[in-house]
Write a protein that holds these residues in place. Sequence first.
Motif, PDB file in Angstrom:
ATOM      1  N   UNK A   1       0.832  -1.214   0.000  1.00 18.32           N
ATOM      2  CA  UNK A   1       0.000   0.000   0.000  1.00 18.32           C
ATOM      3  C   UNK A   1       0.859   1.253   0.000  1.00 18.32           C
ATOM      4  N   UNK A   2       0.449   2.253  -0.787  1.00 16.89           N
ATOM      5  CA  UNK A   2       1.180   3.517  -0.838  1.00 16.89           C
ATOM      6  C   UNK A   2       0.676   4.451   0.251  1.00 16.89           C
ATOM      7  N   UNK A   3       1.520   5.383   0.623  1.00 17.16           N
ATOM      8  CA  UNK A   3       1.172   6.307   1.707  1.00 17.16           C
ATOM      9  C   UNK A   3       0.013   7.225   1.350  1.00 17.16           C
ATOM     10  N   UNK A   4      -0.159   7.508   0.029  1.00 18.88           N
ATOM     11  CA  UNK A   4      -1.260   8.396  -0.355  1.00 18.88           C
ATOM     12  C   UNK A   4      -2.589   7.649  -0.438  1.00 18.88           C
ATOM     13  N   UNK A   5      -2.549   6.329  -0.275  1.00 16.04           N
ATOM     14  CA  UNK A   5      -3.775   5.540  -0.272  1.00 16.04           C
ATOM     15  C   UNK A   5      -4.406   5.361  -1.632  1.00 16.04           C
TER      16      UNK A   5
ATOM     17  N   UNK B   1       9.303  -0.595   3.314  1.00 18.00           N
ATOM     18  CA  UNK B   1       8.706  -0.727   4.649  1.00 18.00           C
ATOM     19  C   UNK B   1       7.720  -1.894   4.705  1.00 18.00           C
ATOM     20  N   UNK B   2       7.031  -2.133   3.599  1.00 20.74           N
ATOM     21  CA  UNK B   2       6.094  -3.256   3.550  1.00 20.74           C
ATOM     22  C   UNK B   2       6.848  -4.580   3.633  1.00 20.74           C
ATOM     23  N   UNK B   3       7.975  -4.667   2.957  1.00 20.03           N
ATOM     24  CA  UNK B   3       8.786  -5.884   3.004  1.00 20.03           C
ATOM     25  C   UNK B   3       9.279  -6.158   4.423  1.00 20.03           C
ATOM     26  N   UNK B   4       9.619  -5.091   5.140  1.00 18.43           N
ATOM     27  CA  UNK B   4      10.033  -5.242   6.539  1.00 18.43           C
ATOM     28  C   UNK B   4       8.840  -5.655   7.401  1.00 18.43           C
ATOM     29  N   UNK B   5       7.710  -4.984   7.187  1.00 22.61           N
ATOM     30  CA  UNK B   5       6.516  -5.280   7.987  1.00 22.61           C
ATOM     31  C   UNK B   5       6.036  -6.715   7.777  1.00 22.61           C
ATOM     32  N   UNK B   6       6.218  -7.227   6.568  1.00 19.43           N
ATOM     33  CA  UNK B   6       5.773  -8.590   6.256  1.00 19.43           C
ATOM     34  C   UNK B   6       6.836  -9.635   6.582  1.00 19.43           C
ATOM     35  N   UNK B   7       7.901  -9.199   7.245  1.00 16.72           N
ATOM     36  CA  UNK B   7       8.949 -10.093   7.748  1.00 16.72           C
ATOM     37  C   UNK B   7       9.730 -10.801   6.641  1.00 16.72           C
ATOM     38  N   UNK B   8       9.885 -10.148   5.485  1.00 15.09           N
ATOM     39  CA  UNK B   8      10.799 -10.661   4.465  1.00 15.09           C
ATOM     40  C   UNK B   8      12.242 -10.375   4.868  1.00 15.09           C
ATOM     41  N   UNK B   9      12.426  -9.299   5.630  1.00 13.34           N
ATOM     42  CA  UNK B   9      13.755  -8.854   6.043  1.00 13.34           C
ATOM     43  C   UNK B   9      13.590  -7.840   7.172  1.00 13.34           C
TER      44      UNK B   9
ATOM     45  N   UNK C   1      10.070   3.695  -0.939  1.00 15.74           N
ATOM     46  CA  UNK C   1      10.147   3.633   0.524  1.00 15.74           C
ATOM     47  C   UNK C   1       9.005   2.785   1.081  1.00 15.74           C
ATOM     48  N   UNK C   2       7.796   3.005   0.576  1.00 20.34           N
ATOM     49  CA  UNK C   2       6.639   2.250   1.063  1.00 20.34           C
ATOM     50  C   UNK C   2       6.783   0.756   0.750  1.00 20.34           C
ATOM     51  N   UNK C   3       7.347   0.442  -0.413  1.00 17.28           N
ATOM     52  CA  UNK C   3       7.597  -0.954  -0.754  1.00 17.28           C
ATOM     53  C   UNK C   3       8.598  -1.570   0.220  1.00 17.28           C
TER      54      UNK C   3
ATOM     55  N   UNK D   1      -2.912   3.989  -4.474  1.00 16.07           N
ATOM     56  CA  UNK D   1      -2.471   2.839  -5.261  1.00 16.07           C
ATOM     57  C   UNK D   1      -1.832   1.799  -4.353  1.00 16.07           C
ATOM     58  N   UNK D   2      -1.584   0.637  -4.935  1.00 17.17           N
ATOM     59  CA  UNK D   2      -0.721  -0.366  -4.328  1.00 17.17           C
ATOM     60  C   UNK D   2       0.458  -0.579  -5.262  1.00 17.17           C
ATOM     61  N   UNK D   3       1.645  -0.679  -4.688  1.00 12.01           N
ATOM     62  CA  UNK D   3       2.874  -0.776  -5.466  1.00 12.01           C
ATOM     63  C   UNK D   3       3.241  -2.245  -5.658  1.00 12.01           C
ATOM     64  N   UNK D   4       3.307  -2.730  -6.903  1.00 12.97           N
ATOM     65  CA  UNK D   4       3.677  -4.121  -7.136  1.00 12.97           C
ATOM     66  C   UNK D   4       5.160  -4.352  -6.835  1.00 12.97           C
ATOM     67  N   UNK D   5       5.467  -5.501  -6.268  1.00  7.07           N
ATOM     68  CA  UNK D   5       6.847  -5.904  -5.991  1.00  7.07           C
ATOM     69  C   UNK D   5       7.029  -7.333  -6.494  1.00  7.07           C
ATOM     70  N   UNK D   6       8.005  -7.537  -7.373  1.00  5.74           N
ATOM     71  CA  UNK D   6       8.356  -8.884  -7.826  1.00  5.74           C
ATOM     72  C   UNK D   6       9.546  -9.381  -7.016  1.00  5.74           C
ATOM     73  N   UNK D   7       9.492 -10.641  -6.569  1.00  2.00           N
ATOM     74  CA  UNK D   7      10.554 -11.184  -5.727  1.00  2.00           C
ATOM     75  C   UNK D   7      10.997 -12.554  -6.220  1.00  2.00           C
ATOM     76  N   UNK D   8      12.249 -12.884  -5.920  1.00  3.63           N
ATOM     77  CA  UNK D   8      12.762 -14.221  -6.179  1.00  3.63           C
ATOM     78  C   UNK D   8      13.737 -14.587  -5.060  1.00  3.63           C
TER      79      UNK D   8
END
Length: 680
Positions: A423-427, A515-523, A511-513, A429-436
């Motif tokens: 989720x973006x801070x402005x509410x 922080x989301x990765x941290x919040x979701x315990x990826x790192x 930045x929001x992406x 949009x949502x920011x897509x993140x691709x991971x491997x």
Amino acid sequence: MNAPKAKKIDKTLEIHGHKRTDSYFWLNERENPDVIKYLEEENAYADFVMKDTEELQEQLFQEMKARYKEDDESLPYFFNEYWYVIKYQIGKEYPLFYRHHFSLENTIELMLDVNEMAEGKDFYDVGSFSVSVNNQLAAFSEDTLGRRIYTILVKNLETGEFYKDKIENTTGKSVWANDNEHFFYIRKDKTLRAYQIFRHKIGTKQEEDVLIFHEEDETFDVNVFKTKSLEYIFIASSSTISDEHWFIPSNDVNAEWKVIQKREDDLEYAVEHYENDFYIITNEGDATNFKIVKTPAEKPSKENWVDVIPHKKETLLEGFEIFKDYFVLEERTEGLLQLKIINNRDQTSYYLPFNEPTYSAYVGINLDFDTEVLRYGYTSLTKPGSTLEYNMRTRETKLLKQQEVLGGTFDSNNYISERIWAPSRDGKVKVPISLVYHKDTKKSAETPLLLYGYGSYGHTIDASFSNVRLSILDRGYIFAIAHIRGGEYLGREWYEDGKMLHKKNTFFDFIDAAKYLVAENYTSSQHLYAMGGSAGGLLVGAVMNYEPILFNGIIAQVPFVDVVTTMLDESIPLTTGEFDEWGNPKKKKYYNYMLSYSPYDNIEEKDYPNILITTGFHDSQVQYWEPAKWTAKLRELKTDDNILVFKTDMKSGHGGASGRFESLKEDALEYAFLLMIDKR
């Protein structure tokens, strides 16, 4: 060894009644011995700081190199009586250009050995290789500095003779007329803007060449190309938000150039030809995400355009390919690129099936109109790049070539890819993140994660495979791409919301992406790293100022960080053509906005993360002095004891070292830096 300390020579810069003091402005004096001395001191310090990783760097380099097939070759393609193929030989850095007449079983003919051309040179790059219609001559271009200024040379492919023709200061591209005597090329001005089209006649001197087109508007660049039908030669003049195309028949170099549609603000279009019509992809009207129209070649202007593929609000139309009986579209929906096949006879349509959560697909080289076979490419974060052949009638797929990963340890089933939405801070949009990541890597606060981003010019960073990246995935890292605003991942509006006076959305999305990765315990922040190059270097530089403790480390490759000063200087390459991307700071509202995020101007006395900065002394896109000044100011003001290393390749430009494997040493340095600081 102490970190270098650049001398300070205060220079006052004033505009709009506002004054800035730039103590390191003098570093833009390329010929100044003190500048060279400072860059060399920084290089020596970088070597000193990284000395304990030298064995690791060599290990990384060797394992990266070992994954590549040294005696590799491209997939052959057939054009005008010949099969063309590019080959690499064991122990050699550069390609060899070959061809076979009519059949791959016939004798192979060496057209150009780039290794011979590069011998004794620190840098060498072939920009283009173009064969005349009668297959007798080749015009090719070389850059021996890394500044993307090419010299065009001519070789007789039948005799092996190099002609005396030598055309300097070009983009490298050449387009042959059908008379086999003339070709068109593009010349650069002092700011390296592509601004003139010339016609050259074989056997004459450059000063005798005929000026065909001169683009006087400094916000426009020019290009020249031949249509797929080979019937027309086009000149395209383009800015960020406007296009204009002119054309002549390929058979008549003396014909009068005709315009498709005169330039208009916010009217973008590109042209292809088939039979009696021009097919045009355009944003004309309200087609924000583009549409395709066609118009008679004899009446090409806008009032004659008829919609062929209508605009769709939810889908970005990125490109198309014309065949006699089929039409193929490149569409991007919800971030993923799809290939749509349309049968021209009955108008039935369908999409090629792609099943991974995040991937990249694209139309390949398709030179024949009268075929039912489509050549396309596919790759993902876990699948090496593949070229496939798809029969649009039978719907059968054939794998032609897949990138080999040597070494015997790679298995795509050992890696997991996914796509998540932050989720973006402005509410809005949502920011897509691709991971491997490797299947044995556990998501946790102790897991290192490298987040990559770009977010400018509407350029989309798709999920694709990397041989090099395996070196950190196999060491327990997660790799992620933040598909932030400023690219076109989610359509044209995604780009518009990340440029000009909306540029900060790009930084905040990243930045929001994170922080989301941290919040979701990826790192966690202690193991989170950011990487970006060029405009992506601007991204990580700005992010570092906004959130200095969010990341443990930053890698900024050839970073565009001195935004305000550069955009105020119209003598610097790229400046004038980018006013529609960043804004013109000679206008106060853009000046104030740029100044509020420019990484160099916003360095403060505070702690910063560990930082690796790289550049090329001959960089034509981002001048070396931007990262040099940024480094000097960071050294002056940062209050932490974290590592800051700045490495200048004195022999290369924006793309780094030339040669197939030499550039892997840069990757090895970056990964060694990550591995080093993650253990601190």
